[in-house]
Design a protein around this motif. Structure first.
Motif, mmCIF file in Angstrom:
data_model
loop_
_atom_site.group_PDB
_atom_site.id
_atom_site.type_symbol
_atom_site.label_atom_id
_atom_site.label_comp_id
_atom_site.label_asym_id
_atom_site.label_seq_id
_atom_site.Cartn_x
_atom_site.Cartn_y
_atom_site.Cartn_z
ATOM 1 N N ILE A 27 27.474 35.976 -36.957
ATOM 2 C CA ILE A 27 28.301 34.777 -36.851
ATOM 3 C C ILE A 27 29.112 34.884 -35.567
ATOM 4 C CG2 ILE A 27 30.207 33.477 -37.879
ATOM 5 C CD1 ILE A 27 29.087 34.346 -40.619
ATOM 6 N N ARG A 28 29.025 33.843 -34.760
ATOM 7 C CA ARG A 28 29.707 33.848 -33.467
ATOM 8 C C ARG A 28 31.172 33.472 -33.657
ATOM 9 N NH1 ARG A 28 26.059 31.864 -28.799
ATOM 10 N NH2 ARG A 28 24.196 33.066 -29.212
ATOM 11 N N ILE A 29 32.035 34.339 -33.185
ATOM 12 C CA ILE A 29 33.474 34.163 -33.367
ATOM 13 C C ILE A 29 34.153 34.141 -32.000
ATOM 14 C CG2 ILE A 29 35.565 35.259 -34.261
ATOM 15 C CD1 ILE A 29 33.772 36.529 -36.405
ATOM 16 N N VAL A 30 35.072 33.212 -31.827
ATOM 17 C CA VAL A 30 35.951 33.167 -30.668
ATOM 18 C C VAL A 30 37.366 33.237 -31.221
ATOM 19 C CG1 VAL A 30 36.758 31.794 -28.712
ATOM 20 C CG2 VAL A 30 34.328 31.756 -29.345
ATOM 21 N N ILE A 31 38.171 34.143 -30.700
ATOM 22 C CA ILE A 31 39.533 34.312 -31.201
ATOM 23 C C ILE A 31 40.524 33.788 -30.170
ATOM 24 C CG2 ILE A 31 41.316 35.970 -31.887
ATOM 25 C CD1 ILE A 31 39.082 37.741 -32.993
ATOM 26 N N VAL A 32 41.458 32.964 -30.647
ATOM 27 C CA VAL A 32 42.552 32.474 -29.823
ATOM 28 C C VAL A 32 43.845 32.941 -30.494
ATOM 29 C CG1 VAL A 32 43.705 30.476 -28.825
ATOM 30 C CG2 VAL A 32 41.205 30.466 -29.093
ATOM 31 N N PRO A 33 44.458 34.012 -29.950
ATOM 32 C CA PRO A 33 45.692 34.508 -30.555
ATOM 33 C C PRO A 33 46.904 33.688 -30.118
ATOM 34 C CG PRO A 33 44.835 36.080 -28.937
ATOM 35 C CD PRO A 33 43.949 34.875 -28.908
#
Length: 181
Positions: A27-33
């Motif tokens: 599963i492709r995940i992009v994290i924006v903290p």
């Protein structure tokens, strides 16, 4: 998009293990903290007072080095936790901002908004099975850093990447209508 107070919670490592497991399954995940509260704390530690124009922090010349430091420190927390689960991540400059300029007579200096998301490098990183992390700092084509709202980055990244899902992990008790107007 994960708000800063969540990173301070003792259960944060468990959340990151769950995200790592999702990434390991393809599963492709992009994290924006989110980093607002940590930026506030860092600026206070260095006796830099933040002024606001509405909900926008006016990021001054004196403040921007500390804002960058705080934003990348928060992003590094995510990378550290992903690394502990043997998931590769990249903190990068995938956001091209535009300065907000002068609004109602107030120069917003290093405060900006998302102009565009650099989708091509993000897709290449995702294709490598890595997790991109997008901090709340972007550099203009003229190399000027801007402080950007992480909510705006997350929404723009979702739109540009054609995300199937957008999750917000927050300490807030729900989604406020004014947050994503």
């Amino acid at each position: 998009k994960i708000d800063f107070p969540v990173t301070e919670d003792p259960r944060f490592p468990f959340l990151m293990k769950d995200l790592a497991l999702l990434a390991q399954t393809g599963i492709r995940i992009v994290i924006v903290p989110g980093a607002k509260e940590w930026i506030d704390a860092v600026l206070k530690e260095y006796d830099i007072v933040s002024e606001y124009s509405g909900a926008i922090r006016i990021t001054t010349e004196d403040a921007i080095p500390f804002v960058k430091m705080a934003a990348f420190e928060v992003a590094t927390r995510f990378m550290t936790e992903l690394s502990a689960s043997r998931v590769d991540a990249v903190i990068g400059n995938f956001v091209r901002p535009r300065g907000l300029g002068v609004v109602n007579g107030t120069d917003l200096r290093h405060s900006g908004k998302v102009d565009r998301i650099l989708t091509e490098p993000l897709v290449r990183i995702l294709d490598l099975g890595m997790v991109p992390i997008l901090p709340c700092i972007g550099w203009s084509a003229a190399s000027k850093p801007y402080n950007l709202p992480s909510d705006d980055i997350a929404l723009a990244a979702c739109a540009e990447l054609g995300a199937a899902k957008f999750f917000i992990v927050s300490a807030d008790e729900g989604i406020r209508a004014d947050r994503f107007a």
